[in-house]
Design a protein around this motif. Structure first.
Motif, PDB file in Angstrom:
ATOM      1  N   GLN A  45     -12.567   2.943  -2.761  1.00  0.00           N
ATOM      2  CA  GLN A  45     -12.326   1.510  -2.811  1.00  0.00           C
ATOM      3  C   GLN A  45     -12.304   0.901  -1.406  1.00  0.00           C
ATOM      4  O   GLN A  45     -11.827   1.527  -0.454  1.00  0.00           O
ATOM      5  N   TRP A  46     -12.809  -0.337  -1.340  1.00  0.00           N
ATOM      6  CA  TRP A  46     -12.864  -1.103  -0.099  1.00  0.00           C
ATOM      7  C   TRP A  46     -12.260  -2.477  -0.347  1.00  0.00           C
ATOM      8  O   TRP A  46     -12.368  -3.030  -1.442  1.00  0.00           O
ATOM      9  N   TYR A  47     -11.669  -3.046   0.690  1.00  0.00           N
ATOM     10  CA  TYR A  47     -11.149  -4.407   0.636  1.00  0.00           C
ATOM     11  C   TYR A  47     -11.503  -5.088   1.953  1.00  0.00           C
ATOM     12  O   TYR A  47     -11.027  -4.678   3.016  1.00  0.00           O
ATOM     13  N   MET A  48     -12.366  -6.062   1.895  1.00  0.00           N
ATOM     14  CA  MET A  48     -12.782  -6.840   3.064  1.00  0.00           C
ATOM     15  C   MET A  48     -13.126  -5.954   4.265  1.00  0.00           C
ATOM     16  O   MET A  48     -12.545  -6.062   5.334  1.00  0.00           O
ATOM     17  N   ASN A  49     -14.077  -5.059   4.084  1.00  0.00           N
ATOM     18  CA  ASN A  49     -14.639  -4.162   5.107  1.00  0.00           C
ATOM     19  C   ASN A  49     -13.732  -3.010   5.515  1.00  0.00           C
ATOM     20  O   ASN A  49     -14.034  -2.307   6.474  1.00  0.00           O
ATOM     21  N   GLN A  50     -12.623  -2.802   4.840  1.00  0.00           N
ATOM     22  CA  GLN A  50     -11.720  -1.704   5.200  1.00  0.00           C
ATOM     23  C   GLN A  50     -11.471  -0.804   3.997  1.00  0.00           C
ATOM     24  O   GLN A  50     -11.370  -1.288   2.864  1.00  0.00           O
ATOM     25  N   LYS A  51     -11.338   0.495   4.254  1.00  0.00           N
ATOM     26  CA  LYS A  51     -10.951   1.426   3.201  1.00  0.00           C
ATOM     27  C   LYS A  51      -9.587   0.972   2.700  1.00  0.00           C
ATOM     28  O   LYS A  51      -8.668   0.798   3.478  1.00  0.00           O
ATOM     29  N   SER A  52      -9.460   0.766   1.402  1.00  0.00           N
ATOM     30  CA  SER A  52      -8.205   0.296   0.855  1.00  0.00           C
ATOM     31  C   SER A  52      -8.155   0.636  -0.627  1.00  0.00           C
ATOM     32  O   SER A  52      -9.059   0.287  -1.373  1.00  0.00           O
ATOM     33  N   GLY A  53      -7.117   1.337  -1.037  1.00  0.00           N
ATOM     34  CA  GLY A  53      -7.011   1.804  -2.414  1.00  0.00           C
ATOM     35  C   GLY A  53      -7.109   3.312  -2.428  1.00  0.00           C
ATOM     36  O   GLY A  53      -6.529   3.987  -1.590  1.00  0.00           O
ATOM     37  N   VAL A  54      -7.886   3.843  -3.353  1.00  0.00           N
ATOM     38  CA  VAL A  54      -8.036   5.290  -3.488  1.00  0.00           C
ATOM     39  C   VAL A  54      -9.444   5.683  -3.061  1.00  0.00           C
ATOM     40  O   VAL A  54     -10.420   5.035  -3.438  1.00  0.00           O
ATOM     41  N   GLY A  55      -9.528   6.753  -2.263  1.00  0.00           N
ATOM     42  CA  GLY A  55     -10.838   7.210  -1.821  1.00  0.00           C
ATOM     43  C   GLY A  55     -10.793   8.616  -1.258  1.00  0.00           C
ATOM     44  O   GLY A  55      -9.723   9.189  -1.061  1.00  0.00           O
ATOM     45  N   THR A  56     -11.974   9.146  -1.021  1.00  0.00           N
ATOM     46  CA  THR A  56     -12.135  10.495  -0.479  1.00  0.00           C
ATOM     47  C   THR A  56     -12.969  10.427   0.787  1.00  0.00           C
ATOM     48  O   THR A  56     -14.061   9.861   0.778  1.00  0.00           O
ATOM     49  N   LYS A  57     -12.435  11.013   1.858  1.00  0.00           N
ATOM     50  CA  LYS A  57     -13.182  11.088   3.113  1.00  0.00           C
ATOM     51  C   LYS A  57     -13.479  12.544   3.413  1.00  0.00           C
ATOM     52  O   LYS A  57     -12.584  13.384   3.420  1.00  0.00           O
ATOM     53  N   SER A  68      -4.693   7.836  -0.948  1.00  0.00           N
ATOM     54  CA  SER A  68      -4.516   6.400  -0.744  1.00  0.00           C
ATOM     55  C   SER A  68      -4.897   5.970   0.667  1.00  0.00           C
ATOM     56  O   SER A  68      -4.665   6.696   1.630  1.00  0.00           O
ATOM     57  N   TRP A  69      -5.434   4.751   0.746  1.00  0.00           N
ATOM     58  CA  TRP A  69      -5.822   4.137   2.018  1.00  0.00           C
ATOM     59  C   TRP A  69      -5.278   2.717   2.047  1.00  0.00           C
ATOM     60  O   TRP A  69      -5.200   2.056   1.010  1.00  0.00           O
ATOM     61  N   MET A  70      -4.920   2.257   3.240  1.00  0.00           N
ATOM     62  CA  MET A  70      -4.497   0.870   3.422  1.00  0.00           C
ATOM     63  C   MET A  70      -4.966   0.396   4.792  1.00  0.00           C
ATOM     64  O   MET A  70      -4.747   1.075   5.791  1.00  0.00           O
ATOM     65  N   ARG A  71      -5.659  -0.726   4.806  1.00  0.00           N
ATOM     66  CA  ARG A  71      -6.174  -1.313   6.052  1.00  0.00           C
ATOM     67  C   ARG A  71      -7.005  -0.328   6.869  1.00  0.00           C
ATOM     68  O   ARG A  71      -6.896  -0.272   8.089  1.00  0.00           O
ATOM     69  N   GLY A  72      -7.780   0.502   6.192  1.00  0.00           N
ATOM     70  CA  GLY A  72      -8.671   1.435   6.873  1.00  0.00           C
ATOM     71  C   GLY A  72      -8.051   2.750   7.290  1.00  0.00           C
ATOM     72  O   GLY A  72      -8.718   3.587   7.891  1.00  0.00           O
ATOM     73  N   VAL A  73      -6.763   2.949   6.985  1.00  0.00           N
ATOM     74  CA  VAL A  73      -6.042   4.141   7.419  1.00  0.00           C
ATOM     75  C   VAL A  73      -5.495   4.886   6.207  1.00  0.00           C
ATOM     76  O   VAL A  73      -4.995   4.265   5.261  1.00  0.00           O
ATOM     77  N   ALA A  74      -5.555   6.230   6.238  1.00  0.00           N
ATOM     78  CA  ALA A  74      -4.954   7.032   5.179  1.00  0.00           C
ATOM     79  C   ALA A  74      -3.457   6.753   5.172  1.00  0.00           C
ATOM     80  O   ALA A  74      -2.785   6.899   6.182  1.00  0.00           O
ATOM     81  N   GLU A  75      -2.951   6.306   4.023  1.00  0.00           N
ATOM     82  CA  GLU A  75      -1.532   5.960   3.932  1.00  0.00           C
ATOM     83  C   GLU A  75      -1.079   6.091   2.487  1.00  0.00           C
ATOM     84  O   GLU A  75      -1.758   5.649   1.584  1.00  0.00           O
ATOM     85  N   GLY A  76       0.071   6.722   2.294  1.00  0.00           N
ATOM     86  CA  GLY A  76       0.603   6.902   0.946  1.00  0.00           C
ATOM     87  C   GLY A  76       0.451   8.348   0.512  1.00  0.00           C
ATOM     88  O   GLY A  76       0.580   9.259   1.313  1.00  0.00           O
ATOM     89  N   VAL A  77       0.157   8.550  -0.754  1.00  0.00           N
ATOM     90  CA  VAL A  77       0.050   9.896  -1.315  1.00  0.00           C
ATOM     91  C   VAL A  77      -1.389  10.365  -1.231  1.00  0.00           C
ATOM     92  O   VAL A  77      -2.318   9.630  -1.545  1.00  0.00           O
ATOM     93  N   GLY A  78      -1.570  11.614  -0.786  1.00  0.00           N
ATOM     94  CA  GLY A  78      -2.904  12.165  -0.707  1.00  0.00           C
ATOM     95  C   GLY A  78      -2.889  13.659  -0.517  1.00  0.00           C
ATOM     96  O   GLY A  78      -1.826  14.277  -0.452  1.00  0.00           O
ATOM     97  N   ARG A  79      -4.070  14.221  -0.432  1.00  0.00           N
ATOM     98  CA  ARG A  79      -4.219  15.663  -0.249  1.00  0.00           C
ATOM     99  C   ARG A  79      -5.253  15.890   0.837  1.00  0.00           C
ATOM    100  O   ARG A  79      -6.343  15.332   0.792  1.00  0.00           O
ATOM    101  N   TYR A  80      -4.897  16.708   1.822  1.00  0.00           N
ATOM    102  CA  TYR A  80      -5.794  17.041   2.924  1.00  0.00           C
ATOM    103  C   TYR A  80      -6.169  18.508   2.789  1.00  0.00           C
ATOM    104  O   TYR A  80      -5.306  19.353   2.622  1.00  0.00           O
ATOM    105  N   MET A  81      -7.471  18.782   2.844  1.00  0.00           N
ATOM    106  CA  MET A  81      -7.958  20.154   2.723  1.00  0.00           C
ATOM    107  C   MET A  81      -8.712  20.527   3.992  1.00  0.00           C
ATOM    108  O   MET A  81      -9.625  19.822   4.392  1.00  0.00           O
TER     109      MET A  81
END
Length: 108
Positions: A45-57, A68-81
């Motif tokens: 998900q994107w919001y006004m040119n920034q990663k925002s919502g749920v996504g995979t990088k 989770s992403w907010m304002r282009g930055v990984a923030e909230g609950v997620g999993r890093y592999m």
């Protein structure tokens, strides 16, 4: 909106980076996939040119972050592999745990 990209489409930059997905009023907005010049990708998900919502990088080194992403930055609950150490998720306190990772940026 007249003269501004809206709906689904593709965009590419002179650097070689590409985006394919949804636009609204000239912004990358909605669901879409971005590929950077280093080969890293983000799909979500994107919001006004920034990663925002749920996504995979997927990073160029093979590491993956899902969450989770907010304002282009990984923030909230997620999993890093990590690519070099197998896969799994962790929490702030235990890197071998299957608990979710909670991330908070310090510059809100």
């Amino acid at each position: 909106v007249r003269g501004k990209m809206s709906g689904k489409g593709k965009m590419s930059w002179p650097s070689g980076a590409t985006y394919e997905g949804e636009f609204m009023c000239g912004y990358i907005h909605g669901m879409g996939s971005f590929t950077g010049v280093d080969g890293s990708t983000y799909t979500g998900q994107w919001y006004m040119n920034q990663k925002s919502g749920v996504g995979t990088k997927m990073y160029a080194n093979g590491d993956v972050y899902e969450g989770s992403w907010m304002r282009g930055v990984a923030e909230g609950v997620g999993r890093y592999m990590w690519s070099g150490n197998g896969s799994g998720s962790h929490s702030n306190s235990n890197s071998n745990s299957n608990e979710p990772l909670y991330i908070s940026s310090s510059n809100k």
